[in-house]
Design an enzyme around this catalytic site. Structure first.
Site, PDB file in Angstrom:
ATOM      1  N   HIS A  12       0.859  -1.196   0.000  1.00  0.00           N
ATOM      2  CA  HIS A  12       0.000   0.000   0.000  1.00  0.00           C
ATOM      3  C   HIS A  12       0.892   1.243   0.000  1.00  0.00           C
ATOM      4  O   HIS A  12       1.246   1.781   1.051  1.00  0.00           O
ATOM      5  CB  HIS A  12      -0.915  -0.003   1.228  1.00  0.00           C
ATOM      6  CG  HIS A  12      -1.985   1.043   1.191  1.00  0.00           C
ATOM      7  ND1 HIS A  12      -3.327   0.730   1.205  1.00  0.00           N
ATOM      8  CD2 HIS A  12      -1.934   2.393   1.137  1.00  0.00           C
ATOM      9  CE1 HIS A  12      -4.045   1.847   1.173  1.00  0.00           C
ATOM     10  NE2 HIS A  12      -3.206   2.867   1.141  1.00  0.00           N
ATOM     11  N   GLY A 170      -9.871   8.070  -1.806  1.00  0.00           N
ATOM     12  CA  GLY A 170     -10.423   9.416  -1.769  1.00  0.00           C
ATOM     13  C   GLY A 170     -11.384   9.604  -0.617  1.00  0.00           C
ATOM     14  O   GLY A 170     -11.201   9.031   0.470  1.00  0.00           O
ATOM     15  N   HIS A 197      -9.852   1.165  -0.298  1.00  0.00           N
ATOM     16  CA  HIS A 197      -9.729   1.953   0.919  1.00  0.00           C
ATOM     17  C   HIS A 197     -11.074   1.915   1.659  1.00  0.00           C
ATOM     18  O   HIS A 197     -12.091   2.352   1.104  1.00  0.00           O
ATOM     19  CB  HIS A 197      -9.408   3.411   0.595  1.00  0.00           C
ATOM     20  CG  HIS A 197      -7.972   3.687   0.278  1.00  0.00           C
ATOM     21  ND1 HIS A 197      -7.368   3.190  -0.857  1.00  0.00           N
ATOM     22  CD2 HIS A 197      -7.037   4.427   0.923  1.00  0.00           C
ATOM     23  CE1 HIS A 197      -6.098   3.620  -0.893  1.00  0.00           C
ATOM     24  NE2 HIS A 197      -5.873   4.356   0.179  1.00  0.00           N
ATOM     25  N   GLU A 200     -11.396   3.641   7.111  1.00  0.00           N
ATOM     26  CA  GLU A 200     -10.433   4.644   7.578  1.00  0.00           C
ATOM     27  C   GLU A 200     -11.174   5.898   8.034  1.00  0.00           C
ATOM     28  O   GLU A 200     -10.974   6.377   9.151  1.00  0.00           O
ATOM     29  CB  GLU A 200      -9.452   4.991   6.466  1.00  0.00           C
ATOM     30  CG  GLU A 200      -8.417   6.045   6.874  1.00  0.00           C
ATOM     31  CD  GLU A 200      -7.583   6.527   5.703  1.00  0.00           C
ATOM     32  OE1 GLU A 200      -6.499   7.090   5.959  1.00  0.00           O
ATOM     33  OE2 GLU A 200      -7.992   6.353   4.533  1.00  0.00           O
TER      34      GLU A 200
END
Length: 333
Positions: A12, A170, A197, A200
């Site tokens: 990553h 994003g 993603h 988070e």
């Protein structure tokens, strides 16, 4: 605490967050871009974070300066080449380097397909010079919305044979997974692996959606999984990898400090969690720092750090033969 008998792997890492300060300075002069300082060190406060930021979006503001100097496709090729050489200098044996062609092309109105070709070419040149193994991952930047996501995917597919996987990155909280199912269905049809993603800047439902709607085989960050026991069990049973990024999670205030990071708990529960660098240029770190400094601060034992290194190999987007070759090459060094 890196285990020298195992390959050092970064799954990553964002190309856009891995640009040399000297290169920003050089490209700024080349394209007559006004810069806030005239030395590499002078640029550091404008391109690197210092201390914790109030959130992910504040962290992302540090990308504005490096993106402003990408004035040509050749500049994109250069930063890709240098990113590979820098990874080799860190001692990395295998790197998955991800990038968003829309993000890189936006300021100077470059052709996104041209950016993709330039990045792929730069990576290939870096591999020839360094000898390490690198595979590109394309990013759909969710912040642009689903219409532009289709354009971004089309640009990435022009180099479909060179790219191994697709990511969604994003503004996670405002652009959920269900907006991008069409693009990820196309990516799977193209034979690409999927990482997303999630967890988070949003809750565990973001991780569930990434798996169920987008086909995620790995999750980037995945912090919110700690809040959902059923999800933890699912990730364990299906051996879905979690790409952990210790320092960047502290810097974005996604966790309060290293000791609060769930990586240790993930490993204690047998999850396929790995240690990665995320945006080393922005964060001011490298992968050895994450292993040797950040991981102990996060409470990991030497055995757990070794397991995280093994997990990176297990969850890498490599076929079994490539994994064997990587291990054998490491043993012969």
């Amino acid at each position: 605490m890196i285990c020298s008998d195992l390959p050092l792997i970064d799954l990553h890492r964002h190309l856009e967050g891995n640009i040399r300060l000297e290169t920003i300075l050089d490209l700024g002069r080349k394209f007559n871009i006004p810069l806030p300082a005239q030395t590499a060190e002078g640029l550091r406060p404008f391109a690197c974070v210092s201390g914790q930021q109030p959130g992910v979006l504040a962290f992302l503001e540090k990308f504005n300066l490096p993106m402003s100097v990408l004035g040509s496709e050749d500049a994109c090729r250069r930063i890709a080449l240098e990113a590979v050489l820098d990874a080799a200098a860190e001692g990395i044996d295998y790197l998955e380097l991800r990038f968003s062609p829309l993000f890189m092309s936006e300021i100077h109105h470059l052709n996104p397909a041209g950016v993709v070709a330039a990045v792929v070419d730069g990576i290939k040149a870096g591999v020839l010079q360094s000898g390490i193994m690198v595979k590109p991952l394309g990013i759909i930047s969710r912040t642009y919305g689903p219409t532009l996501a289709e354009h971004e995917l089309s640009a990435l597919l022009t180099c479909a044979e060179d790219i191994v996987g697709l990511d969604l990155a994003g503004d996670e909280a405002n652009y959920p997974a269900e907006l991008f199912t069409q693009q990820f269905d196309r990516a799977i049809e193209a034979g690409w692996k999927i990482t997303v993603h999630a967890g988070e800047a949003d809750g565990s439902q973001s991780i569930w959606k990434s798996i169920r709607l987008l086909g995620a085989q790995r999750i980037g960050h995945g912090l919110a999984a700690i809040q959902d026991n059923a999800l933890m069990d699912y990730l364990f049973e299906r051996q879905i990898g979690i790409e952990c990024n210790l320092t960047s999670n502290v810097q974005t205030s996604s966790v309060a400090d290293y000791a609060s990071h769930p990586l240790r708990t993930f490993l204690e529960n047998g999850l396929l969690a790995s240690i990665n660098s995320d945006d080393p240029g922005i964060s001011g770190i490298d992968l050895p720092y994450e292993y040797n400094t950040a991981a102990p601060l996060a409470g990991l034992s030497e055995k757990q750090i070794r397991q995280a290194q093994l997990n990176a190999l297990e969850s890498a987007f490599l076929n079994p033969k490539e994994k064997i070759t990587l291990v054998q090459k490491k043993k012969s060094q």
